[in-house]
Scaffold this active site. Structure first.
Site, PDB file in Angstrom:
ATOM      1  N   GLY A   1       2.890  -1.142   4.394  1.00 35.15           N
ATOM      2  CA  GLY A   1       2.936   0.298   4.142  1.00 35.15           C
ATOM      3  C   GLY A   1       4.360   0.758   3.902  1.00 35.15           C
ATOM      4  O   GLY A   1       4.915   0.594   2.814  1.00 35.15           O
ATOM      5  N   GLY A   2       4.987   1.310   4.929  1.00 33.99           N
ATOM      6  CA  GLY A   2       6.325   1.906   4.793  1.00 33.99           C
ATOM      7  C   GLY A   2       7.347   1.027   4.089  1.00 33.99           C
ATOM      8  O   GLY A   2       8.079   1.496   3.215  1.00 33.99           O
TER       9      GLY A   2
ATOM     10  N   GLU B   1      -7.040   4.561   7.777  1.00 34.82           N
ATOM     11  CA  GLU B   1      -6.849   5.990   7.483  1.00 34.82           C
ATOM     12  C   GLU B   1      -8.086   6.564   6.806  1.00 34.82           C
ATOM     13  O   GLU B   1      -8.454   7.716   7.023  1.00 34.82           O
ATOM     14  CB  GLU B   1      -5.588   6.183   6.623  1.00 34.82           C
ATOM     15  CG  GLU B   1      -4.329   5.965   7.457  1.00 34.82           C
ATOM     16  CD  GLU B   1      -3.144   5.406   6.702  1.00 34.82           C
ATOM     17  OE1 GLU B   1      -3.109   5.461   5.466  1.00 34.82           O
ATOM     18  OE2 GLU B   1      -2.223   4.884   7.382  1.00 34.82           O
TER      19      GLU B   1
ATOM     20  N   GLU C   1      -5.618  -5.107  10.285  1.00 32.50           N
ATOM     21  CA  GLU C   1      -4.617  -4.069  10.547  1.00 32.50           C
ATOM     22  C   GLU C   1      -4.945  -3.382  11.869  1.00 32.50           C
ATOM     23  O   GLU C   1      -5.755  -2.436  11.892  1.00 32.50           O
ATOM     24  CB  GLU C   1      -4.618  -3.029   9.417  1.00 32.50           C
ATOM     25  CG  GLU C   1      -4.211  -3.575   8.070  1.00 32.50           C
ATOM     26  CD  GLU C   1      -3.578  -2.503   7.194  1.00 32.50           C
ATOM     27  OE1 GLU C   1      -2.476  -2.749   6.706  1.00 32.50           O
ATOM     28  OE2 GLU C   1      -4.160  -1.422   7.030  1.00 32.50           O
TER      29      GLU C   1
ATOM     30  N   SER D   1       3.274  -2.315  10.450  1.00 29.28           N
ATOM     31  CA  SER D   1       4.717  -2.375  10.720  1.00 29.28           C
ATOM     32  C   SER D   1       5.350  -3.721  10.375  1.00 29.28           C
ATOM     33  O   SER D   1       6.227  -4.204  11.102  1.00 29.28           O
ATOM     34  CB  SER D   1       5.019  -1.979  12.175  1.00 29.28           C
ATOM     35  OG  SER D   1       4.583  -0.657  12.411  1.00 29.28           O
TER      36      SER D   1
ATOM     37  N   ASN E   1       0.874  -1.171   0.000  1.00 29.82           N
ATOM     38  CA  ASN E   1       0.000   0.000   0.000  1.00 29.82           C
ATOM     39  C   ASN E   1       0.909   1.219   0.000  1.00 29.82           C
ATOM     40  O   ASN E   1       1.480   1.575   1.027  1.00 29.82           O
ATOM     41  CB  ASN E   1      -0.894  -0.025   1.257  1.00 29.82           C
ATOM     42  CG  ASN E   1      -1.744   1.228   1.382  1.00 29.82           C
ATOM     43  OD1 ASN E   1      -1.758   2.063   0.481  1.00 29.82           O
ATOM     44  ND2 ASN E   1      -2.451   1.353   2.496  1.00 29.82           N
ATOM     45  N   TRP E   2       1.032   1.826  -1.161  1.00 38.13           N
ATOM     46  CA  TRP E   2       1.992   2.935  -1.301  1.00 38.13           C
ATOM     47  C   TRP E   2       1.456   4.245  -0.711  1.00 38.13           C
ATOM     48  O   TRP E   2       2.180   5.233  -0.659  1.00 38.13           O
ATOM     49  CB  TRP E   2       2.375   3.120  -2.781  1.00 38.13           C
ATOM     50  CG  TRP E   2       3.154   1.970  -3.350  1.00 38.13           C
ATOM     51  CD1 TRP E   2       3.533   0.818  -2.699  1.00 38.13           C
ATOM     52  CD2 TRP E   2       3.669   1.848  -4.686  1.00 38.13           C
ATOM     53  NE1 TRP E   2       4.243  -0.003  -3.542  1.00 38.13           N
ATOM     54  CE2 TRP E   2       4.342   0.609  -4.773  1.00 38.13           C
ATOM     55  CE3 TRP E   2       3.631   2.666  -5.816  1.00 38.13           C
ATOM     56  CZ2 TRP E   2       4.966   0.171  -5.948  1.00 38.13           C
ATOM     57  CZ3 TRP E   2       4.249   2.242  -6.994  1.00 38.13           C
ATOM     58  CH2 TRP E   2       4.903   1.004  -7.048  1.00 38.13           C
ATOM     59  N   LYS E   3       0.199   4.249  -0.330  1.00 37.75           N
ATOM     60  CA  LYS E   3      -0.425   5.449   0.262  1.00 37.75           C
ATOM     61  C   LYS E   3      -0.137   6.681  -0.612  1.00 37.75           C
ATOM     62  O   LYS E   3      -0.025   6.541  -1.828  1.00 37.75           O
ATOM     63  CB  LYS E   3       0.024   5.610   1.718  1.00 37.75           C
ATOM     64  CG  LYS E   3      -0.259   4.340   2.541  1.00 37.75           C
ATOM     65  CD  LYS E   3      -0.062   4.501   4.023  1.00 37.75           C
ATOM     66  CE  LYS E   3      -0.346   3.167   4.717  1.00 37.75           C
ATOM     67  NZ  LYS E   3      -0.232   3.260   6.175  1.00 37.75           N
TER      68      LYS E   3
ATOM     69  N   GLY F   1       2.237   2.158  10.992  1.00 38.34           N
ATOM     70  CA  GLY F   1       3.181   3.271  10.889  1.00 38.34           C
ATOM     71  C   GLY F   1       3.825   3.642  12.218  1.00 38.34           C
ATOM     72  O   GLY F   1       4.457   4.680  12.332  1.00 38.34           O
TER      73      GLY F   1
ATOM     74  N   HIS G   1      -9.517   1.039   4.683  1.00 34.92           N
ATOM     75  CA  HIS G   1      -8.280   1.244   5.435  1.00 34.92           C
ATOM     76  C   HIS G   1      -8.579   2.166   6.633  1.00 34.92           C
ATOM     77  O   HIS G   1      -9.390   3.074   6.526  1.00 34.92           O
ATOM     78  CB  HIS G   1      -7.208   1.865   4.530  1.00 34.92           C
ATOM     79  CG  HIS G   1      -5.860   1.839   5.166  1.00 34.92           C
ATOM     80  ND1 HIS G   1      -5.469   2.770   6.101  1.00 34.92           N
ATOM     81  CD2 HIS G   1      -4.824   0.969   5.033  1.00 34.92           C
ATOM     82  CE1 HIS G   1      -4.238   2.458   6.510  1.00 34.92           C
ATOM     83  NE2 HIS G   1      -3.831   1.385   5.881  1.00 34.92           N
TER      84      HIS G   1
HETATM   85  P1  13P Z   1       2.939   0.272   7.859  1.00 32.65           P
HETATM   86  O1  13P Z   1       3.476  -0.996   7.263  1.00 32.65           O
HETATM   87  O2  13P Z   1       3.691   1.497   7.429  1.00 32.65           O
HETATM   88  O3  13P Z   1       2.757   0.162   9.341  1.00 32.65           O
HETATM   89  O4  13P Z   1       1.462   0.480   7.246  1.00 32.65           O
HETATM   90  C1  13P Z   1       0.583  -0.567   7.268  1.00 32.65           C
HETATM   91  C2  13P Z   1      -0.592  -0.203   6.457  1.00 32.65           C
HETATM   92  O5  13P Z   1      -1.328   0.705   6.777  1.00 32.65           O
HETATM   93  C3  13P Z   1      -0.830  -0.959   5.209  1.00 32.65           C
HETATM   94  O6  13P Z   1      -2.074  -0.689   4.690  1.00 32.65           O
END
Ligand code: 13P
Length: 251
Positions: free
Chosen positions: A232-233, A96, A166, A211, A9-11, A172, A94
């Site tokens: 994510g990251g 977010e 999640e 994470s 997920n590149w956000k 994050g 998600h």
């Molecule tokens: P991180 O891997 O940066 O914690 O993010 C997870 C995420 O929100 C994937 O959708």
């Protein structure tokens, strides 16, 4: 046997050039078997990324989709539009989107149904906040989020989607659920699905997000009910993302 799936997920990150480079790096190094690899760039970058992964094993996904097919819904993107650019998956619900943009359980469920109706697969995200975990509401929260999806899309919905667990407190933050903590929740989610659809309970992929890094992926993926990850990251660096994909392929 469930094939693990690892999705990046590149956000809201990257430029046309960096998205292309990252996608090319993932396409070149992705394991050819044992795992399904998906990248989910910003919508605007999808054409670039689609070209970069063409002919590779890497699948494309969107980060959200409107519950409507078309019409007066400013700034939204529909599932059929994503499909036209080669997307097979769409992240829905998600945390977010839920917390920053006010998408309710019912909104997320309606979006999930629209993805299925367009012939794509939602990666439907659920998860509890730290406060909810500490007050032992985790399972109740997850059931409420899943109940909304069942209400919108029917009892057989889990044969048509991926579930992404999640925990909000792990996204994050560098704090990962321990393999044992994550496994316990994944098992409870599978039991929930079993109550509705025994066949889907054994086939639905339940992936973990929060994470996930190259150094903790193998231990998480070794758990019996963890079928891969939503990253994510660590998905923003090809080398790290590929290490995570390899860990899933070795499950
Ligand atoms: P991180 O891997 O940066 O914690 O993010 C997870 C995420 O929100 C994937 O959708």
């Amino acid at each position: 046997m469930r094939t693990p799936i690892v999705a990046g997920n590149w956000k809201l990150n990257g430029s046309r050039q960096s998205a292309r480079d990252l996608a090319a790096g993932v396409a070149t190094g992705a394991p050819k078997s044992g795992v399904e690899v998906v990248v989910c760039p910003v919508s605007l970058h999808i054409p670039e990324v689609a070209a970069a992964v063409e002919g590779s094993v890497v699948a494309l996904g969107g980060q959200n989709a409107c519950e409507n097919e078309s019409g007066a819904f400013t700034a939204e993107v529909s599932s059929s539009m994503l499909a036209e650019f080669g997307c097979r998956y769409v992240i829905i619900g998600h945390s977010e989107r839920r917390s920053l943009y006010g998408e309710s359980d019912a909104d997320c469920a309606a979006r999930g149904k629209a993805v299925i109706d367009a012939g794509l697969t939602p990666m439907f995200c659920i998860g509890e906040t730290l406060e909810q975990r500490e007050s032992e509401e985790t399972i109740a929260v997850l059931h409420r989020q899943l109940n909304a999806l069942v209400e919108a899309a029917g009892d057989d919905v889990f044969g048509k989607c991926v579930i992404a667990y999640e925990p909000v407190w792990a996204i994050g933050t560098g704090k990962t659920a321990s393999p044992g903590q994550a496994q316990a929740v994944h098992e409870a989610i599978r039991q929930y699905v079993a109550g509705l659809d025994g066949t889907a309970a054994s086939s639905v992929r339940i992936i973990y997000g929060g994470s996930v890094k190259p150094d903790n992926a193998a231990e998480l993926f070794a758990q019996p009910d963890i079928d891969g990850g939503l990253i994510g990251g660590a998905a923003l660096k090809a080398e790290d993302f590929l290490a995570i994909c390899n860990a899933a392929a070795e499950k």
